[in-house]
Design an enzyme around this catalytic site. Structure first.
Site, mmCIF file in Angstrom:
data_model
loop_
_atom_site.group_PDB
_atom_site.id
_atom_site.type_symbol
_atom_site.label_atom_id
_atom_site.label_comp_id
_atom_site.label_asym_id
_atom_site.label_seq_id
_atom_site.Cartn_x
_atom_site.Cartn_y
_atom_site.Cartn_z
ATOM 1 N N CYS A 12 0.816 -1.217 0.000
ATOM 2 C CA CYS A 12 0.000 0.000 0.000
ATOM 3 C C CYS A 12 0.857 1.278 0.000
ATOM 4 O O CYS A 12 1.509 1.552 -0.989
ATOM 5 C CB CYS A 12 -0.989 -0.059 1.155
ATOM 6 S SG CYS A 12 -2.474 0.882 0.817
ATOM 7 N N HIS A 48 -3.206 -5.677 1.806
ATOM 8 C CA HIS A 48 -2.504 -5.877 3.085
ATOM 9 C C HIS A 48 -2.512 -7.335 3.532
ATOM 10 O O HIS A 48 -3.356 -7.715 4.359
ATOM 11 C CB HIS A 48 -3.186 -5.047 4.176
ATOM 12 C CG HIS A 48 -3.019 -3.578 4.026
ATOM 13 N ND1 HIS A 48 -2.011 -2.873 4.644
ATOM 14 C CD2 HIS A 48 -3.718 -2.678 3.303
ATOM 15 C CE1 HIS A 48 -2.104 -1.597 4.315
ATOM 16 N NE2 HIS A 48 -3.133 -1.445 3.504
ATOM 17 N N GLU A 59 -0.688 -8.679 5.641
ATOM 18 C CA GLU A 59 -0.402 -8.763 7.085
ATOM 19 C C GLU A 59 -1.673 -8.651 7.923
ATOM 20 O O GLU A 59 -1.658 -8.915 9.120
ATOM 21 C CB GLU A 59 0.623 -7.686 7.488
ATOM 22 C CG GLU A 59 0.100 -6.261 7.623
ATOM 23 C CD GLU A 59 -0.175 -5.559 6.288
ATOM 24 O OE1 GLU A 59 -0.019 -6.192 5.225
ATOM 25 O OE2 GLU A 59 -0.564 -4.380 6.334
HETATM 26 N N1 GLN Z 1 -3.858 6.180 1.053
HETATM 27 C C1 GLN Z 1 -2.534 5.963 1.552
HETATM 28 C C2 GLN Z 1 -1.488 6.745 0.766
HETATM 29 O O1 GLN Z 1 -1.799 7.326 -0.209
HETATM 30 C C3 GLN Z 1 -2.188 4.491 1.542
HETATM 31 C C4 GLN Z 1 -3.114 3.716 2.432
HETATM 32 C C5 GLN Z 1 -2.498 2.520 3.095
HETATM 33 O O2 GLN Z 1 -1.278 2.372 3.140
HETATM 34 N N2 GLN Z 1 -3.329 1.669 3.654
HETATM 35 O O3 GLN Z 1 -0.358 6.791 1.130
#
Ligand code: GLN
Length: 190
Positions: free
Chosen positions: A77, A169, A171
């Site tokens: 992410c 994710h 994890e």
């Molecule tokens: N929206 C976040 C970003 O732009 C990422 C979200 C996340 O890591 N769960 O950095």
């Protein structure tokens, strides 16, 4: 065989637990010296803008770029966004360690977080539970990058020879196969 988890912000504790569950020693990484002796690094979810700001402040931005020359890194992410070549909808300097172009917060407000099945091809193709939280989309993959996972028609997991990334994710589930794949990738790195 010790792995680091970037622990400036975000959900690093669950990545640490996942590694511990597969019998791997861990080191929380908060400054450049912490990278010494590690086999690889995980960059967790969180907020990419904050990551970049903090990484630069403490000297980890350049240290991670150096580390990536001969180590593996797994980004989920916000970690993925930070590792990408380019973000299309936000002006932020990224580490540019994997040739992917990403769009931040690409699923919009109504469904900014959801759980759905993803198809992942590591070892063989299988389904995984994909937990997406204000997730980015990978909108382009380039040189040397292989798509490993899909949600519908979107690439949600990819790799090059040293960098593994997922927009979801792993994890946050009990499924350790993606973490195991990352460890295998570190072992196979020459
Ligand atoms: N929206 C976040 C970003 O732009 C990422 C979200 C996340 O890591 N769960 O950095």
């Amino acid at each position: 065989m010790k792995f680091g988890i970037l622990a400036l912000q975000g959900d690093f504790a669950l990545h640490q637990k996942a590694l511990q569950r597969v019998g791997i020693e861990t080191q929380l990484v908060r400054k450049p010296e912490h990278l010494t002796g590690l086999m690889g690094l995980i960059m967790p979810g969180g907020e990419s803008t904050t990551f970049v700001k903090l990484l630069k402040e403490i000297g980890l931005f350049d240290a991670i770029r150096e580390f990536a020359k001969n180590h593996v890194i797994f980004g989920t992410c916000a970690g993925l966004i930070t590792l990408a070549r380019k973000i299309v909808n936000y002006d932020l300097e990224t580490l540019n360690l994997i040739d992917i172009v990403v769009e931040r917060n690409a699923y919009g407000r109504q469904i900014d977080s959801f759980v759905d099945t993803v198809r992942v091809s590591i070892n063989h193709t299988d389904t995984f539970e994909g937990v997406f939280i204000r997730a980015p989309k990978i909108i382009e993959i380039g040189q040397g990058v292989t798509a490993l996972g899909y949600h519908q028609n979107d690439v949600v997991m990819a790799e090059n020879d040293r960098i593994l990334v997922a927009t979801f994710h792993p994890e946050l589930t009990d499924d350790l196969r993606i973490h195991e794949y990352f460890i295998q990738k570190a072992r196979e790195l020459k």
